[in-house]
Design an enzyme around this catalytic site. Structure first.
Site, PDB file in Angstrom:
ATOM      1  N   HIS A   5      -6.085   1.772  -9.372  1.00  0.00           N
ATOM      2  CA  HIS A   5      -6.657   0.867 -10.555  1.00  0.00           C
ATOM      3  C   HIS A   5      -6.048   1.017 -11.835  1.00  0.00           C
ATOM      4  O   HIS A   5      -6.090  -0.165 -12.560  1.00  0.00           O
ATOM      5  CB  HIS A   5      -8.265   1.017 -10.669  1.00  0.00           C
ATOM      6  N   MET A  64     -15.436   5.592 -10.797  1.00  0.00           N
ATOM      7  CA  MET A  64     -15.189   4.387 -11.673  1.00  0.00           C
ATOM      8  C   MET A  64     -13.822   4.634 -12.506  1.00  0.00           C
ATOM      9  O   MET A  64     -13.859   5.837 -12.775  1.00  0.00           O
ATOM     10  CB  MET A  64     -16.500   4.063 -12.439  1.00  0.00           C
ATOM     11  N   HIS A  93      -7.769   5.635  -4.847  1.00  0.00           N
ATOM     12  CA  HIS A  93      -8.236   4.195  -5.179  1.00  0.00           C
ATOM     13  C   HIS A  93      -8.404   4.125  -6.822  1.00  0.00           C
ATOM     14  O   HIS A  93      -7.852   3.279  -7.434  1.00  0.00           O
ATOM     15  CB  HIS A  93      -9.381   3.923  -4.566  1.00  0.00           C
ATOM     16  N   GLU A  94      -9.085   5.056  -7.231  1.00  0.00           N
ATOM     17  CA  GLU A  94      -9.157   4.867  -8.897  1.00  0.00           C
ATOM     18  C   GLU A  94      -8.057   5.050  -9.715  1.00  0.00           C
ATOM     19  O   GLU A  94      -7.756   4.487 -10.649  1.00  0.00           O
ATOM     20  CB  GLU A  94     -10.482   5.965  -9.129  1.00  0.00           C
TER      21      GLU A  94
HETATM   22  N1  B3K Z   1     -14.886  -0.577  -9.959  1.00  0.00           N
HETATM   23  C1  B3K Z   1     -15.805   0.426  -9.553  1.00  0.00           C
HETATM   24  C2  B3K Z   1     -17.188  -0.534  -9.391  1.00  0.00           C
HETATM   25  C3  B3K Z   1     -18.103  -0.537 -10.331  1.00  0.00           C
HETATM   26  C4  B3K Z   1     -19.535  -0.940  -9.794  1.00  0.00           C
HETATM   27  C5  B3K Z   1     -20.257  -2.067 -10.433  1.00  0.00           C
HETATM   28  N2  B3K Z   1     -21.685  -2.060 -10.015  1.00  0.00           N
HETATM   29  C6  B3K Z   1     -15.588   1.073  -8.373  1.00  0.00           C
HETATM   30  C7  B3K Z   1     -14.376   0.876  -7.475  1.00  0.00           C
HETATM   31  O1  B3K Z   1     -14.105  -0.038  -6.725  1.00  0.00           O
HETATM   32  O2  B3K Z   1     -13.278   1.489  -7.970  1.00  0.00           O
HETATM   33 ZN    ZN Z   2     -12.114  -0.446  -7.085  1.00  0.00          ZN
END
Ligand code: B3K
Ligand code: ZN
Length: 886
Positions: A307, A269, A303-304
Site C-alpha cells: 500500500h 492498516m 499487503h500493507e
Molecule cells: N485499508 C485497510 C482497511 C481499513 C478499514 C476501514 N473500515 C485495510 C487494508 O485493506 O489494508
Molecule cells: Zn488494503
C-alpha cells in the site's frame, strides 16, 4: 448513532474540495480518559474548485470543542456553527492558519475508530472516516497534507510514543511525562494518520533498498509476544525485495514500523510508515500458529507494505475509488504469495474465496459494482466485491496486456500520479496509454455489478480438423441495474488430446483474436467482447477436450457440457493446476447435488477411482493433491441450488466424506503415513503441502470410521508436532463428540489459556462444530470469562464463526440461529457498528431459502430494522437493503 433518515452519498455529487490543507501540526496530550488535541492547519482556497459562500465546513464527530482561532484570533461562538458532525467557520479568508482545541475519550471508544484504547495502549484507526473523531478536519482522501505531530504522555505508562514518518526531538517534561515529535515528509490524506502510545517491546532489523538506502525495520508488540515476530519480519523483508524486482517500487522513509494490537476491526492498516496490525496477522510461533496463519501473516504484511505505493503515494480521490488501492494492492499481495509458494495453490485459495464470498455478494441484495455509485456508510463497502473482484479486474488487465506491457503500464501509473489522489479510470487510462489498446468496453467491469455467466459450446469437425468454440455471455440483473451490457474479458484456454498432451492452438485467422498472457504453455487467451463470440481452431487431428478458463482468467461462471469422463480426465491430466482442481470441483459438485436430489443413492464407482488416482499421483505436489480432493463447502453448494436445501446438502456431504473414507481407506492410510514429519516444524510450501495432505487423509479416515483412524487422530493431537496438526485433530475429535472430544478441548484450553490468539481457535472450533447442540454450546461460551463482546477477534471467533462457518446449525429450521444473530447484532451495534453490521450480513441472502426459513430470517431482519432510531448507519444500511421490496 443514526436518528434522522440517513442520506446516501453519491459518486455523481463529487466536487473537488473548496479548500486545501497544506500543513498540519498536531499536539496530543495523551490520557485514556481524556486526551487533549490541539491542531494547527494551514488552509488555503483550492484554485481548482468553484467558489462557495465563503464558509468552511470541517468534519468532526464526538469531539468536545475547547476553542477555535483564526490567524491567532480566537473566534466567538457567533463566528462558527457547530453540530454533531461538523464545525462551520462562517467567513474565512483565502489563506489562513486555523487552530482548534478539542478533547476526546479514548477509553470509552468501543467502535475502535479514531483514537482508542487496546489493552494498555492507545492506538488509532482512521480509515475511512476516523480522523474526524480526533480533530476537526477536511476528512476526505483528496486533501493531502504534510504532518508534524507532538505526542505528550506519561513516561511509565507510555514509554513508546509513535506517529508517522521520522522521529524528531524528544524531551523529558520533568513531571513524569515525556514528549516526542514526529514529522512525515510525504503529503498524505488524513486516513493514513496514526499514533501509538504504550509499553511495547521491539524487534528490530535492517533493510537496504535496491538503490542502497538503509531502512530500519521495527515490529512493536507487547513485551511477552517478542518471541512471535520472526515470521512477520522475514515476510516484510521478502515483500520489500519482491516489490523492487516485480514492480520497481522502493521504500521511501528511513523507518518502517509495524505495531500489533489486540483490538482491531479489520486485518491491518497501512498508515504511512506506521502500520497498525491486528495481532493475528503479526504473531506466530510454530506451536501457536497454523500454516494458514503463517500464510495469512505473509500476505497481510505484504499487503500493507505494498500500500505504500498503491494507496499512500498514490491515493484515492474519493471513497468510491476504494478499489483503486485495494484491488491493485490485493493483486500485488496475491502475486507475491504465489511467488513465495505454489502459484496454482494460491490461485485455488483465492478463487475459492472469491466464489464463496464475492459471487454470493453479487447474487444478493448488497450487490454493487467494483466502483460503487452510492453508500450510506462507507465502512459497509470494504467488501469482497471492492477487494476481490477489484483484484480480478486488475488481473484481467494484466492478462489482456501480457507481463511486459502490464509492467510498462504500472510504471506509467506510478510516474504519472505519484503524490496525487486519483480514480480507477485514471488507472485504466495508464493501461491504455502504455499498451495502445482501447479499454473503453473493459471499463464496464468497474460499473456493472453481478457475476457474468459464460455458456461455452465446442464442435469438432473431423472432415477439416477444426474445432469451433462458441461463447455466449450474460450477466443477471442486480438491484438497481436491470440491463447489463456485454463485457470485454480474457478467456484462457488449452486443448488436450486423448493422451493429455497440449494441442497447438491455431486460430483460423478470420474470427476472434488472441494475445499472450502469463499462463501455462499451451494456453491462449481469447478475447471475448460480444454477447456471442465464435473462435475456430484449425489443424487438429482429433477431437480435443477443452480446458477452459485456465488460471481463472476472468471472474465468471462458466458452463460447458462436460461428461463425467471429461471431468475425470481433466482432473487427472490437465497441465494447468488450477484447471485440474476446477474440474474436480465441478465433478464433486455434480456428485453431491445428485446425492441431495436422491438421498439413499451412492456416488458412481468411477468417481472413487478418480479420487484414488488424484490421491496417489505423486507427480503432483502434495498441496495441490490436497486441494483437488477437498469437497466444495456447504455454502458454495447452497449457492448452486435454486432453493437451498440446508439439511440435504449437509447430509450428502457428510455421506460422501464417509464413502470416500471407506472406499479409499488403505490408500489414505498409506498417504497419511508417507507424510509423517521428520524434522522440526518449518513453514515452507513443501512441508505445508504435506501437512495439508496429511490432514485431508486423516479427515477422510475419520469420516470412514473405525478404531484405527481414531487412534491416529488422538496420537496426532497428543504429539502436537505443530499447531496445524493439532487443529486438524481437534476439529475431528470435537465433531465426533463423546469423551475424546471433550478431553481434547479441556487439554487444549489448559495448554493455551495464556495465548489469546490460540484461545480464539478454541472458541471457533466449538462454534463451527457440526454437533447438534452447537448453538447451546455457543450460548454457554458467551459466559466464559475469556469471552468479550468488546474484542472483535473474540466476536468473530465465536459469533462470526457460528453464523458464517456453520451453515447447518446456523440455519436450523426452528430459527434459533437467526434469533441468536439478531440479538447479538442489537447488543453489539451500540458498541461497535462495523462489527455488528458485518455479522448482520450473514442473513442478507434470506430469499434463497425455503419459505419457512425465509419467514424466520425476514422477521429477525425486521426486528433489527425496527430499532432504526437507535441503529448505526452501518446496520441500518444492511438491514434496510436486505428488506428492500418487502
Ligand atoms: N485499508 C485497510 C482497511 C481499513 C478499514 C476501514 N473500515 C485495510 C487494508 O485493506 O489494508
Ligand atoms: Zn488494503
Amino acid at each position: 448513532m443514526y436518528r434522522d433518515a440517513p442520506h446516501p452519498i453519491r459518486l455523481e455529487d463529487y466536487r473537488p474540495p473548496e479548500f486545501l490543507i497544506d500543513r498540519v501540526d498536531l499536539n496530543f496530550d495523551l490520557d485514556p480518559d481524556l486526551t487533549r488535541v490541539a491542531a494547527s492547519l494551514q488552509v488555503r482556497r483550492n484554485p481548482a474548485a468553484t467558489r462557495g459562500d465563503g464558509s468552511l465546513t470541517l468534519h468532526g464527530e464526538q469531539l468536545e470543542l475547547d476553542g477555535v482561532s483564526l490567524d491567532g484570533y480566537p473566534l466567538t461562538p457567533a463566528e462558527y456553527r457547530l453540530d454533531a458532525e461538523s464545525l462551520t467557520l462562517l467567513r474565512v479568508p483565502d489563506s489562513f492558519l486555523l487552530q482548534t482545541w478539542v478533547h476526546i475519550h479514548p477509553a470509552s471508544n468501543t467502535a475502535l475508530e479514531g483514537l482508542y484504547q487496546s489493552g494498555g495502549m492507545l492506538c488509532t484507526q482512521c480509515e475511512a472516516e476516523g480522523f474526524r473523531r480526533i480533530t476537526y478536519f477536511l476528512d476526505r482522501p483528496d486533501v493531502m497534507a504534510r504532518y508534524a505531530v507532538t505526542l505528550v504522555g506519561d513516561k511509565a505508562r507510555f514509554p513508546v510514543l509513535l506517529s508517522n514518518g521520522n522521529p524528531g526531538e524528544s524531551r523529558d517534561l520533568g513531571d513524569g511525562r515525556h514528549e516526542i515529535r514526529w514529522e512525515d515528509p510525504f503529503p498524505k490524506p488524513c486516513y493514513l494518520f496514526a499514533l501509538i502510545a504504550g509499553d511495547l517491546g521491539l524487534v528490530e532489523d535492517q533493510y537496504t533498498t535496491a538503490s542502497g538506502r538503509p531502512v530500519g525495520l521495527r515490529i512493536y508488540v507487547e513485551p511477552h509476544n517478542l518471541d512471535q515476530c520472526a515470521h512477520a519480519m522475514v515476510s516484510l523483508k521478502r515483500a520489500m525485495r519482491w516489490d523492487e524486482e516485480r514492480f520497481g517500487r522502493e521504500y521511501d522513509l528511513a523507518l518502517y514500523m509495524i505495531v500489533a494490537v489486540s483490538h482491531f476491526n479489520m486485518g491491518a492498516m497501512e498508515n504511512k510508515g506506521l502500520n497498525v496490525f491486528n495481532d493475528k496477522y503479526v504473531l506466530a510461533r510454530p506451536d501457536t500458529a497454523t500454516d494458514q496463519d503463517f500464510a495469512g501473516i505473509e500476505g497481510v504484511i505484504a499487503h500493507e507494505y505494498f500500500h505504500n505505493w498503491t494507496g499512500n503515494r498514490i491515493t484515492c480521490r474519493d471513497w468510491f475509488q476504494l478499489s483503486l488501492k485495494e484491488g491493485f494492492t490485493v493483486y500485488r499481495d496475491q502475486e507475491f504469495s504465489a511467488a513465495m509458494g505454489s502459484s496454482a495453490v494460491k490461485r485455488i485459495h483465492d478463487v475459492r474465496g472469491l466464489r464463496a464470498h464475492q459471487f454470493a455478494e453479487d447474487a444478493g441484495p448488497l450487490a454493487h459494482p467494483v466502483r460503487p455509485t452510492a453508500y450510506i456508510e462507507i465502512n459497509n463497502f470494504y467488501t469482497s466485491t471492492v477487494y476481490e473482484k477489484g483484484t480480478e479486474v486488475v488481473r484481467m488487465q494484466a492478462n489482456l496486456l501480457g507481463p511486459a506491457l502490464f509492467r510498462k503500464a504500472t510504471d506509467l501509473y506510478f510516474a504519472r500520479y505519484d503524490g496525487q489522489a486519483v480514480t480507477t479510470d485514471d488507472f485504466v487510462t495508464c493501461m491504455e496509454d502504455a499498451s495502445g489498446r482501447d479499454l473503453t468496453q473493459f471499463r464496464r467491469w468497474y460499473e456493472q455489478a453481478g457475476t457474468p455467466q459464460l455458456w461455452v459450446k465446442g464442435e469438432y469437425d473431423g472432415a477439416d480438423g477444426s474445432y469451433r468454440l462458441s461463447v455466449r455471455q450474460f450477466t443477471p440483473a442486480t438491484p438497481g441495474q436491470q440491463q447489463k451490457r456485454p463485457l470485454h474479458l480474457p478467456l484462457a484456454i488449452g486443448l488436450l488430446d486423448a493422451g493429455g498432451q497440449e494441442l497447438a492452438l491455431r486460430l483460423s485467422d478470420e474470427v476472434g483474436d488472441a494475445c499472450e498472457a502469463p499462463l501455462p504453455p499451451g494456453t491462449r487467451v481469447l478475447e471475448v467482447r460480444a454477447a456471442v463470440e465464435h473462435f475456430r481452431f484449425v489443424g487438429l487431428p482429433e477431437r480435443p477436450v477443452p480446458s477452459l478458463l485456465r488460471g481463472f482468467s476472468a471472474p465468471v461462471k462458466l458452463h460447458f457440457d462436460y461428461s463425467d469422463q471429461d471431468l475425470e480426465f481433466l482432473m487427472a491430466r490437465d497441465t494447468d493446476g488450477f484447471a485440474r482442481w476446477d474440474a474436480a470441483q465441478t465433478l464433486m459438485q455434480r456428485v453431491l447435488l445428485r446425492l441431495v436430489a436422491e438421498p439413499g443413492s451412492d456416488a458412481p464407482s468411477a468417481f472413487f477411482g478418480a479420487c484414488r488416482l488424484a490421491l496417489l499421483d505423486t507427480d503432483v505436489a502434495a498441496a495441490l493433491r490436497a486441494e483437488v480432493l477437498t469437497l466444495p463447502g456447504e455454502s458454495y453448494l447452497a449457492d448452486q441450488m435454486r432453493v437451498v436445501d440446508v439439511d440435504g446438502i449437509h447430509r450428502a456431504r457428510e455421506f460422501l466424506r464417509r464413502r470416500i473414507g471407506e472406499e479409499l481407506r488403505d490408500d489414505l492410510m498409506a498417504v497419511y503415513a508417507a507424510q509423517a514429519e521428520t524434522g522440526p516444524y518449518a513453514f515452507n510450501p513443501e512441508s505445508a503441502g504435506r501437512r495439508a495432505l496429511k490432514g485431508l487423509a486423516l479427515a477422510y479416515l475419520m469420516a470412514g470410521g473405525g478404531e484405527e483412524a481414531l487412534t491416529r487422530c488422538r496420537d496426532q493431537f497428543a504429539a502436537a508436532h505443530s499447531m496445524t496438526d493439532v487443529m486438524v485433530a481437534l476439529r475431528l475429535l470435537v465433531d465426533r463428540g463423546g469423551p475424546a472430544g471433550e478431553a481434547a478441548l479441556v487439554e487444549f484450553y489448559r495448554r493455551w489459556s495464556t495465548e489469546p490468539l490460540v484461545i480464539d481457535k478454541w472458541f471457533s472450533i466449538q462454534a463451527t462444530s457440526i454437533r447438534a447442540d452447537t448453538l447451546e454450546q455457543v450460548f454457554h461460551l458467551m459466559d466464559h470469562p475469556d469471552f468479550s463482546l468488546r474484542n472483535p477477534n473474540r466476536v468473530r471467533s465465536l459469533i462470526g464463526a457460528f453464523c458464517t462457518g456453520n451453515p447447518v446449525r446456523f440455519h436450523a429450521a426452528d430459527g434459533a440461529g437467526y434469533r441468536f444473530l439478531a440479538d447479538r447484532v442489537l447488543e453489539l451495534d451500540p458498541l461497535n457498528p462495523q462489527i455488528a453490521s458485518r455479522l448482520l450480513k450473514s442473513m442478507i441472502r434470506w430469499r434463497r431459502f425455503d419459505q419457512g426459513r425465509q419467514e424466520l430470517m425476514r422477521a429477525q431482519l425486521a426486528r433489527v430494522l425496527d430499532a432504526a432510531a437507535l441503529l448505526s448507519k452501518d446496520a441500518y444500511e444492511v438491514a434496510s437493503k436486505a428488506l428492500e421490496g418487502t
